[in-house]
Design a protein around this motif. Sequence first.
Motif, PDB file in Angstrom:
ATOM      1  N   SER A 165     -22.654 -22.575  32.560  1.00  0.00           N
ATOM      2  CA  SER A 165     -22.474 -23.373  31.398  1.00  0.00           C
ATOM      3  C   SER A 165     -20.920 -23.250  30.579  1.00  0.00           C
ATOM      4  CB  SER A 165     -23.721 -23.654  30.678  1.00  0.00           C
ATOM      5  OG  SER A 165     -23.383 -24.580  29.758  1.00  0.00           O
ATOM      6  N   TRP A 166     -20.035 -23.950  30.955  1.00  0.00           N
ATOM      7  CA  TRP A 166     -19.015 -23.675  29.916  1.00  0.00           C
ATOM      8  C   TRP A 166     -19.323 -24.152  28.337  1.00  0.00           C
ATOM      9  CZ3 TRP A 166     -16.327 -27.808  27.483  1.00  0.00           C
ATOM     10  CH2 TRP A 166     -16.592 -28.973  28.292  1.00  0.00           C
ATOM     11  N   THR A 167     -20.052 -25.050  28.269  1.00  0.00           N
ATOM     12  CA  THR A 167     -20.088 -25.559  26.773  1.00  0.00           C
ATOM     13  C   THR A 167     -20.930 -24.290  26.164  1.00  0.00           C
ATOM     14  OG1 THR A 167     -22.436 -26.607  27.473  1.00  0.00           O
ATOM     15  CG2 THR A 167     -20.486 -28.091  27.630  1.00  0.00           C
ATOM     16  N   ILE A 168     -21.822 -23.460  26.663  1.00  0.00           N
ATOM     17  CA  ILE A 168     -22.552 -22.464  25.862  1.00  0.00           C
ATOM     18  C   ILE A 168     -21.354 -21.217  26.193  1.00  0.00           C
ATOM     19  CG2 ILE A 168     -24.301 -20.672  26.155  1.00  0.00           C
ATOM     20  CD1 ILE A 168     -26.139 -22.789  27.394  1.00  0.00           C
ATOM     21  N   ALA A 169     -20.562 -21.063  26.967  1.00  0.00           N
ATOM     22  CA  ALA A 169     -19.593 -20.079  26.927  1.00  0.00           C
ATOM     23  C   ALA A 169     -18.933 -20.137  25.549  1.00  0.00           C
ATOM     24  CB  ALA A 169     -18.649 -19.970  28.292  1.00  0.00           C
ATOM     25  N   LEU A 170     -18.336 -21.411  25.448  1.00  0.00           N
ATOM     26  CA  LEU A 170     -17.377 -21.809  24.542  1.00  0.00           C
ATOM     27  C   LEU A 170     -17.821 -22.030  22.919  1.00  0.00           C
ATOM     28  CD1 LEU A 170     -14.889 -24.443  26.107  1.00  0.00           C
ATOM     29  CD2 LEU A 170     -14.592 -21.891  25.937  1.00  0.00           C
ATOM     30  N   GLY A 171     -19.289 -22.356  23.038  1.00  0.00           N
ATOM     31  CA  GLY A 171     -20.084 -22.476  21.861  1.00  0.00           C
ATOM     32  C   GLY A 171     -20.316 -21.226  21.436  1.00  0.00           C
ATOM     33  N   MET A 172     -20.499 -20.215  22.069  1.00  0.00           N
ATOM     34  CA  MET A 172     -21.117 -19.109  21.730  1.00  0.00           C
ATOM     35  C   MET A 172     -20.114 -18.227  20.538  1.00  0.00           C
ATOM     36  SD  MET A 172     -23.989 -18.028  23.040  1.00  0.00           S
ATOM     37  CE  MET A 172     -23.877 -16.063  23.225  1.00  0.00           C
ATOM     38  N   TRP A 173     -18.945 -18.571  20.528  1.00  0.00           N
ATOM     39  CA  TRP A 173     -17.781 -18.050  19.466  1.00  0.00           C
ATOM     40  C   TRP A 173     -18.274 -18.590  18.000  1.00  0.00           C
ATOM     41  CZ3 TRP A 173     -16.196 -14.023  21.313  1.00  0.00           C
ATOM     42  CH2 TRP A 173     -15.854 -13.680  22.780  1.00  0.00           C
ATOM     43  N   SER A 174     -19.110 -19.571  17.948  1.00  0.00           N
ATOM     44  CA  SER A 174     -19.550 -19.844  16.600  1.00  0.00           C
ATOM     45  C   SER A 174     -20.417 -18.644  15.985  1.00  0.00           C
ATOM     46  CB  SER A 174     -20.431 -21.088  16.406  1.00  0.00           C
ATOM     47  OG  SER A 174     -21.615 -20.957  17.301  1.00  0.00           O
ATOM     48  N   ILE A 175     -21.025 -17.955  16.789  1.00  0.00           N
ATOM     49  CA  ILE A 175     -21.858 -16.705  16.122  1.00  0.00           C
ATOM     50  C   ILE A 175     -21.022 -15.746  15.458  1.00  0.00           C
ATOM     51  CG2 ILE A 175     -23.302 -14.773  16.812  1.00  0.00           C
ATOM     52  CD1 ILE A 175     -24.364 -16.836  19.286  1.00  0.00           C
ATOM     53  N   LEU A 176     -19.934 -15.632  16.340  1.00  0.00           N
ATOM     54  CA  LEU A 176     -18.840 -14.416  15.732  1.00  0.00           C
ATOM     55  C   LEU A 176     -18.504 -14.931  14.350  1.00  0.00           C
ATOM     56  CD1 LEU A 176     -17.271 -11.751  15.774  1.00  0.00           C
ATOM     57  CD2 LEU A 176     -15.394 -12.992  17.297  1.00  0.00           C
ATOM     58  N   ALA A 177     -18.104 -16.486  14.259  1.00  0.00           N
ATOM     59  CA  ALA A 177     -17.631 -16.936  12.777  1.00  0.00           C
ATOM     60  C   ALA A 177     -18.541 -16.917  11.743  1.00  0.00           C
ATOM     61  CB  ALA A 177     -17.308 -18.476  13.239  1.00  0.00           C
ATOM     62  N   ILE A 178     -19.873 -16.892  12.167  1.00  0.00           N
ATOM     63  CA  ILE A 178     -20.981 -16.942  11.172  1.00  0.00           C
ATOM     64  C   ILE A 178     -21.061 -15.388  10.588  1.00  0.00           C
ATOM     65  CG2 ILE A 178     -23.429 -16.763  10.830  1.00  0.00           C
ATOM     66  CD1 ILE A 178     -23.709 -19.110  13.085  1.00  0.00           C
ATOM     67  N   ILE A 179     -21.001 -14.392  11.461  1.00  0.00           N
ATOM     68  CA  ILE A 179     -21.074 -12.879  10.906  1.00  0.00           C
ATOM     69  C   ILE A 179     -19.833 -12.972   9.894  1.00  0.00           C
ATOM     70  CG2 ILE A 179     -20.787 -10.814  11.735  1.00  0.00           C
ATOM     71  CD1 ILE A 179     -22.008 -11.445  14.502  1.00  0.00           C
ATOM     72  N   ALA A 180     -18.658 -13.300  10.481  1.00  0.00           N
ATOM     73  CA  ALA A 180     -17.535 -13.013   9.593  1.00  0.00           C
ATOM     74  C   ALA A 180     -17.775 -13.905   8.083  1.00  0.00           C
ATOM     75  CB  ALA A 180     -16.449 -13.659  10.214  1.00  0.00           C
ATOM     76  N   LEU A 181     -18.204 -14.854   8.169  1.00  0.00           N
ATOM     77  CA  LEU A 181     -18.606 -15.605   6.678  1.00  0.00           C
ATOM     78  C   LEU A 181     -19.602 -14.764   5.917  1.00  0.00           C
ATOM     79  CD1 LEU A 181     -18.163 -18.478   5.423  1.00  0.00           C
ATOM     80  CD2 LEU A 181     -20.068 -19.248   6.616  1.00  0.00           C
ATOM     81  N   VAL A 182     -20.574 -14.183   6.397  1.00  0.00           N
ATOM     82  CA  VAL A 182     -21.520 -13.581   5.857  1.00  0.00           C
ATOM     83  C   VAL A 182     -20.909 -12.219   5.091  1.00  0.00           C
ATOM     84  CG1 VAL A 182     -23.550 -12.056   5.977  1.00  0.00           C
ATOM     85  CG2 VAL A 182     -23.566 -14.515   7.152  1.00  0.00           C
ATOM     86  N   ILE A 183     -20.116 -11.608   5.926  1.00  0.00           N
ATOM     87  CA  ILE A 183     -19.425 -10.292   5.525  1.00  0.00           C
ATOM     88  C   ILE A 183     -18.459 -10.529   4.562  1.00  0.00           C
ATOM     89  CG2 ILE A 183     -18.101  -8.432   6.395  1.00  0.00           C
ATOM     90  CD1 ILE A 183     -19.280  -8.482   8.789  1.00  0.00           C
ATOM     91  N   TRP A 184     -17.497 -11.847   4.704  1.00  0.00           N
ATOM     92  CA  TRP A 184     -16.452 -12.292   3.671  1.00  0.00           C
ATOM     93  C   TRP A 184     -17.039 -12.246   2.199  1.00  0.00           C
ATOM     94  CZ3 TRP A 184     -11.535 -12.092   2.732  1.00  0.00           C
ATOM     95  CH2 TRP A 184     -11.008 -13.044   1.935  1.00  0.00           C
ATOM     96  N   LEU A 185     -18.409 -13.121   2.407  1.00  0.00           N
ATOM     97  CA  LEU A 185     -19.103 -13.602   1.081  1.00  0.00           C
ATOM     98  C   LEU A 185     -19.597 -12.513   0.275  1.00  0.00           C
ATOM     99  CD1 LEU A 185     -20.844 -16.641   2.274  1.00  0.00           C
ATOM    100  CD2 LEU A 185     -19.039 -16.799   0.485  1.00  0.00           C
ATOM    101  N   ALA A 186     -20.072 -11.393   1.213  1.00  0.00           N
ATOM    102  CA  ALA A 186     -20.654 -10.125   0.528  1.00  0.00           C
ATOM    103  C   ALA A 186     -19.492  -9.165   0.188  1.00  0.00           C
ATOM    104  CB  ALA A 186     -21.402  -9.454   1.550  1.00  0.00           C
ATOM    105  N   ALA A 187     -18.293  -9.413   0.585  1.00  0.00           N
ATOM    106  CA  ALA A 187     -17.271  -8.389   0.128  1.00  0.00           C
ATOM    107  C   ALA A 187     -16.157  -8.596  -0.960  1.00  0.00           C
ATOM    108  CB  ALA A 187     -16.316  -8.000   1.565  1.00  0.00           C
ATOM    109  N   ILE A 188     -15.909  -9.818  -1.177  1.00  0.00           N
ATOM    110  CA  ILE A 188     -14.837 -10.393  -1.993  1.00  0.00           C
ATOM    111  C   ILE A 188     -15.460 -10.734  -3.172  1.00  0.00           C
ATOM    112  CG2 ILE A 188     -12.968 -11.875  -2.149  1.00  0.00           C
ATOM    113  CD1 ILE A 188     -12.775  -9.678   0.196  1.00  0.00           C
ATOM    114  N   PRO A 189     -15.236 -10.193  -4.217  1.00  0.00           N
ATOM    115  CA  PRO A 189     -15.611 -10.401  -5.614  1.00  0.00           C
ATOM    116  C   PRO A 189     -15.463 -11.867  -6.132  1.00  0.00           C
ATOM    117  CG  PRO A 189     -14.424  -8.458  -5.771  1.00  0.00           C
ATOM    118  CD  PRO A 189     -14.067  -9.061  -4.456  1.00  0.00           C
ATOM    119  N   SER A 190     -16.201 -12.613  -6.719  1.00  0.00           N
ATOM    120  CA  SER A 190     -16.020 -14.058  -7.000  1.00  0.00           C
ATOM    121  C   SER A 190     -14.944 -14.024  -7.985  1.00  0.00           C
ATOM    122  CB  SER A 190     -17.303 -14.609  -7.618  1.00  0.00           C
ATOM    123  OG  SER A 190     -18.313 -14.754  -6.648  1.00  0.00           O
TER     124      SER A 190
END
Length: 391
Positions: A165-190
């Motif tokens: 399934s190439w749709t799953i293969a390409l869609g899986m990269w959204s998980i990496l973006a979610i991880i980055a979003l969480v870390i960025w929000l935690a690390a950078i002062p408002s």
Amino acid sequence: MVKKHWTLSLTFVVISIFFVALNMRPAVTGIGPLFNVLMTSLQVSNTSMSFLTAIPVFCMGLFAPLAVPLQRKMGTKSAITLLVAILVIANGLRFFQASYLLLIVTSFAAGLAIAMIGPILNAYIKKKFPERFTTVVGIYSFGIGVGATLSAALTVTFYQSFSNSWTIALGMWSILAIIALVIWLAAIPSKHNEQLQQVTTSEEVRNPWTSRRAWVILLYFGLQTSLFFSIMSWLTPLLQDKGLSLEASSAMLTIMSIVQMIGNMAVPILMEKWPSRMAWLLVFSFVGMIGFMLLWLTAGIYLWLAVLLIGIVLSGLFPIGLLLPLDEAKNDQEATSWSSMVLAGGFMVSAIIPTLIGICYDLTGNHTWTYLIFVLLMLGILVTTGLLRKK
């Protein structure tokens, strides 16, 4: 104790920059390993497939100038948060439908987000790490290289693991973006949002669009980025054309990406000891010529050598491209405007080449022009190196 806390805070900031950087390639480079699979499934031509790389790369150029007003309006933290969220949505939508139109739309959205992340992070690094910006840019470019490597290594694995399934293969990269979003929000002062909106400078801010040197840097960046996106898109089909299987071609693409990933980190560190950008560019230009000639004219074990050399070259050309406008900048406002111009024009130039390769292949039925284009790109980089030496 305060000093220790400050150091830990900066370390966390660097980690967050690294995770954001991880997401700046998979939405684009994840297409290459499945090039022939997608072309067969969607029943489109090589040229149409090339648009899936060309459109996001063109967007990276077209929307890069918007980075400055977005950063001023929202501040660094909020701006990057919005842009990474767009990457989450763009990659996530690919889960749901096997559609060429959906791939085009999500490629456009990913390109828009990546376009503005680059200049904003460049300026933020220049401001936050004035004494060590070469090293932090190296970590940033290393993150981009790791993201490209992961997409090369895991996209085919995801494809095979989820019942082809190439749709799953390409869609899986959204998980990496979610991880980055969480870390960025935690690390950078408002408070960074307020600081960046209020900062002004009494220094003269030079307009890069009227600077001959800025245009030469733009041309260099466009050529090296053309090389990167073209080889990431076309290496797998090139190797399959030489008789290798999808698995073997994907493995060679992964090896090239790993070499590039290591070099993205190592080259900027080495440049702190041997800082001459021009010397590095001359070495990479000649090594690149050898690598692409081997890829064109040889087979068997020599292809591995070609891929190794190309990976080394790509690993150095990109961080130098990031550093050149920062070297010229006299303050953080110039860092943003010069980086924005170079990334804007450079990415728009580089959007042309993958599509040109697809058109040439559809017209001729062979990859002779593909190899010739790679060699011409290396020659172009050699010429711009000569122009950059004349300060």
